[in-house]
Design an enzyme around this catalytic site. Structure first.
Site, PDB file in Angstrom:
ATOM      1  N   LEU A 187       0.868  -1.171   0.000  1.00  0.00           N
ATOM      2  CA  LEU A 187       0.000   0.000   0.000  1.00  0.00           C
ATOM      3  C   LEU A 187       0.907   1.223   0.000  1.00  0.00           C
ATOM      4  O   LEU A 187       1.962   1.215   0.636  1.00  0.00           O
ATOM      5  CB  LEU A 187      -0.897   0.022   1.246  1.00  0.00           C
ATOM      6  CG  LEU A 187      -1.922  -1.105   1.398  1.00  0.00           C
ATOM      7  CD1 LEU A 187      -2.653  -0.954   2.735  1.00  0.00           C
ATOM      8  CD2 LEU A 187      -2.907  -1.116   0.254  1.00  0.00           C
ATOM      9  N   ASP A 188       0.489   2.280  -0.698  1.00  0.00           N
ATOM     10  CA  ASP A 188       1.258   3.524  -0.675  1.00  0.00           C
ATOM     11  C   ASP A 188       1.424   4.002   0.763  1.00  0.00           C
ATOM     12  O   ASP A 188       0.567   3.734   1.619  1.00  0.00           O
ATOM     13  CB  ASP A 188       0.549   4.610  -1.483  1.00  0.00           C
ATOM     14  CG  ASP A 188       0.522   4.314  -2.973  1.00  0.00           C
ATOM     15  OD1 ASP A 188       1.267   3.423  -3.414  1.00  0.00           O
ATOM     16  OD2 ASP A 188      -0.249   4.977  -3.688  1.00  0.00           O
ATOM     17  N   GLN A 189       2.475   4.749   1.012  1.00  0.00           N
ATOM     18  CA  GLN A 189       2.765   5.213   2.368  1.00  0.00           C
ATOM     19  C   GLN A 189       1.581   5.948   2.997  1.00  0.00           C
ATOM     20  O   GLN A 189       1.269   5.757   4.161  1.00  0.00           O
ATOM     21  CB  GLN A 189       3.994   6.120   2.353  1.00  0.00           C
ATOM     22  CG  GLN A 189       4.409   6.597   3.745  1.00  0.00           C
ATOM     23  CD  GLN A 189       5.717   7.370   3.719  1.00  0.00           C
ATOM     24  OE1 GLN A 189       6.363   7.483   2.699  1.00  0.00           O
ATOM     25  NE2 GLN A 189       6.107   7.896   4.866  1.00  0.00           N
ATOM     26  N   ASN A 246       0.573   3.282  -7.396  1.00  0.00           N
ATOM     27  CA  ASN A 246      -0.218   4.522  -7.381  1.00  0.00           C
ATOM     28  C   ASN A 246      -1.434   4.463  -8.306  1.00  0.00           C
ATOM     29  O   ASN A 246      -1.980   5.503  -8.683  1.00  0.00           O
ATOM     30  CB  ASN A 246       0.644   5.726  -7.803  1.00  0.00           C
ATOM     31  CG  ASN A 246       1.767   6.045  -6.844  1.00  0.00           C
ATOM     32  OD1 ASN A 246       2.625   6.857  -7.147  1.00  0.00           O
ATOM     33  ND2 ASN A 246       1.810   5.413  -5.686  1.00  0.00           N
TER      34      ASN A 246
END
Length: 283
Positions: free
Chosen positions: A117-119, A214
């Protein structure tokens, strides 16, 4: 960061050799916080003697135990509710504390990354605890048998459900770009439906068909509805975090071969937004 000690030294002196530009205060804090390992064993006494040939390593800063919510664990998998702002996995450019590092410390063993998962994205994520489970889950992911559902708040009004489909490429600055040219990049596909809206925003339930870096953020922006708080991809609205949450994850368990589903509610800042706008978001 690590070194092999060439002569007997105190732990404090060994860390000074490891990181000669660091202050004495910093070195003491590293030792006290349990970030220094000698031959993979944590050492917290700065007077301990490190022998010739032993390896001294600086580990990542550990997240506080109350920042990582483990939803489920067994011999094969661990399911985590990742908070916004924490990396899933460390990178060459970002060495902050991460979920993967926390789990490796917890299990004192190798932990296998299945997806990320993105930060700034919160929500449910799975890791494998052995090679067999890793191979099984990666094949499920490859065959698109893993169901991933997100909750997103986007700018503007979307009237009906639909699909975002385009090609994605990543430039040398690690920014992802979208294109309708089928020869430009890798195909990405995302399905969405509306579960709420206000005068200038929409709340979407989003399902990934593909899972590129993303992907949801880039496609939402490309098709005219950037995610609230996502300044990197065109949002003009300030928000505490990016308003994107991985709400539900379903897959076949590698050992039992039964379908399992894990669901986590959105983080407090999203829930407060819904309450403020008198929205009730349900399945």
């Amino acid at each position: 960061m690590k070194i092999i000690i060439e002569k007997p030294l105190s732990l404090f002196d060994a860390v000074q050799v490891l990181s000669p530009d660091s202050s004495k205060t910093t070195i003491r804090s590293w030792i006290k916080e349990g970030r220094i390992c000698v031959d993979n064993e944590v050492r917290t006494d700065q007077k301990d003697i490190v022998c010739t040939g032993q390896t001294v390593r600086l580990g990542m800063r550990k997240p506080k135990s109350d920042t990582l919510d483990i939803l489920y664990e067994d011999k094969d998998i661990v399911i985590v509710n990742k908070p916004s702002g924490m990396l899933s996995v460390s990178t060459n450019f970002e060495k902050k504390s991460c979920v993967h590092g926390f789990l490796k410390e917890r299990y004192k063993n190798k932990v296998y990354v299945i997806h990320r998962l993105d930060q700034e994205t919160s929500g449910v994520i799975v890791f494998a605890l052995n090679e067999k489970a890793y191979a099984f889950l990666k094949e499920e992911l490859k065959m698109r048998l893993v169901s991933r559902e997100y909750l997103a708040i986007v700018e503007g009004i979307i009237e009906k459900k639909g699909t975002w489909e385009c090609n994605l490429t990543e430039d040398s600055s690690y920014r992802v770009h979208a294109s309708l040219d089928p020869a430009h990049g890798v195909k990405a596909k995302t399905h969405y439906e509306i579960v709420g809206h206000g005068k200038d925003f929409s709340v979407l339930k989003v399902h990934l068909e593909t899972g590129k870096k993303n992907q949801i953020r880039v496609q939402a922006s490309f098709f005219g509805h950037p995610i609230l708080g996502d300044a990197k991809y065109g949002s003009s609205r300030k928000f505490l975090h990016i308003a994107l949450h991985a709400k539900k994850l379903s897959f076949v368990h590698p050992r039992t071969k039964k379908l399992v589903t894990f669901t986590v509610e959105p983080p407090p800042f999203m829930q407060k937004f819904f309450e403020h706008n008198h929205l009730s978001i349900t399945d």
